[in-house]
Design an enzyme around this catalytic site. Structure first.
Site, PDB file in Angstrom:
ATOM      1  N   ALA A 100       0.878  -1.176   0.000  1.00 36.21           N
ATOM      2  CA  ALA A 100       0.000   0.000   0.000  1.00 36.21           C
ATOM      3  C   ALA A 100       0.911   1.220   0.000  1.00 36.21           C
ATOM      4  O   ALA A 100       2.062   1.144   0.433  1.00 36.21           O
ATOM      5  CB  ALA A 100      -0.897   0.005   1.232  1.00 36.21           C
ATOM      6  N   CYS A 101       0.418   2.338  -0.481  1.00 32.44           N
ATOM      7  CA  CYS A 101       1.266   3.528  -0.586  1.00 32.44           C
ATOM      8  C   CYS A 101       1.857   3.887   0.774  1.00 32.44           C
ATOM      9  O   CYS A 101       1.272   3.599   1.822  1.00 32.44           O
ATOM     10  CB  CYS A 101       0.496   4.689  -1.187  1.00 32.44           C
ATOM     11  SG  CYS A 101      -0.574   5.563  -0.035  1.00 32.44           S
ATOM     12  N   LEU A 102       2.998   4.519   0.765  1.00 33.42           N
ATOM     13  CA  LEU A 102       3.716   4.819   2.006  1.00 33.42           C
ATOM     14  C   LEU A 102       2.940   5.744   2.936  1.00 33.42           C
ATOM     15  O   LEU A 102       3.191   5.763   4.142  1.00 33.42           O
ATOM     16  CB  LEU A 102       5.077   5.431   1.675  1.00 33.42           C
ATOM     17  CG  LEU A 102       6.042   4.527   0.902  1.00 33.42           C
ATOM     18  CD1 LEU A 102       7.338   5.276   0.591  1.00 33.42           C
ATOM     19  CD2 LEU A 102       6.331   3.245   1.659  1.00 33.42           C
TER      20      LEU A 102
END
Length: 273
Positions: A174-176
């Protein structure tokens, strides 16, 4: 319903569209979706990847390599989430703000390339958690073929393995920005710290890992194998030394291990229904 039947239903669903632009991150789900879409629609599918400071370069490089190998037209667009009004404050609808802006940009790319539909790769498991991004999916009239086919994450992994995709056992990503507790400001420096810390752990050999950002504290989530690996004194000291260089003061290992959406555990129950 059997897995083979779900797979056939997915292909049948995709065949009903003249062309599709796939929101492609290079992860397990979007790689599988793109592969099947390419099989069904041939050159009438393109991949669109959004590049930002919350998207690690390693993920972008993997996406680029896959599209080159599969001979899929691949467009990389700038989508800097931190420029979205309110995003950096990390509200509970952060993902909605991001996805809305992302899909608007993908629609622009699609229109330029005479593509009539765009698709994203959420699966049935995403229905059981707080996913404000799914609201943006609905509002932006984005297709969700994997959910239409009733496919779960494990089923997608199984089918990916059958198709020979290297991503079949890739760690979930998942995106940071998802590494921050809601309400804590997201900054380029903090994103860079998380990226460096996770890359270090991956280079050590951990497979499924998250570094959650709590100011000067890094909380490591990993699977059972990873937790056992981290118990060695030499490994813990090595990690602490590296994380100090990155900018963290304290390093903790989450005793519950890796789990998706752990930051949602602080949300009120009404949002999780």
């Amino acid at each position: 319903m059997s897995l083979s039947k779900k797979y056939e239903n997915l292909k049948k669903y995709l065949s009903g569209f003249e062309n599709i632009a796939v929101a492609f991150s290079g992860g397990v789900d979007s790689t599988f979706l793109l592969k099947v879409a390419k099989e069904v629609l041939n050159n009438n599918v393109i991949a669109v990847t959004a590049m930002s400071c919350s998207f690690p370069k390693r993920e972008l490089n993997q996406a680029l390599r896959f599209c080159k190998k599969e001979k899929i037209k691949h467009i990389v667009c700038e989508s800097e989430e931190l420029n979205i009004e309110g995003f950096s404050k990390n509200p509970v609808n952060r993902c909605y703000l991001c996805k809305t802006e992302l899909f608007e940009k993908i629609w622009n790319v699609a229109k330029i390339n005479a593509i009539k539909n765009i698709a994203e790769a959420s699966n049935m498991d995403d229905n059981g958690d707080y996913r404000p991004g799914l609201k943006a999916v609905k509002e932006q009239k984005v297709l969700s073929p994997l959910r239409e086919a009733k496919l779960t994450k494990n089923e997608i992994r199984a089918l990916s393995k059958k198709l020979g995709l290297k991503t079949w056992n890739k760690q979930s990503f998942a995106c940071l920005s998802s590494r921050f507790p809601y309400g804590q400001e997201i900054t380029p420096q903090a994103l860079s710290m998380i990226d460096a810390a996770e890359q270090f752990l991956l280079d050590l050999g951990l497979k499924q890992v998250r570094v959650r950002y709590h100011g000067n504290i890094a909380r490591i989530e990993t699977d059972e194998t990873g937790i056992k690996f981290l118990t060695a004194a030499k490994i813990r000291k090595r990690i602490y030394k590296e994380f100090k260089k990155i900018g963290f003061v304290y390093v903790a290992i989450d005793i519950l291990g890796y789990r998706t959406g752990s930051m949602n555990e602080t949300l009120p129950p009404k949002l999780l229904r």
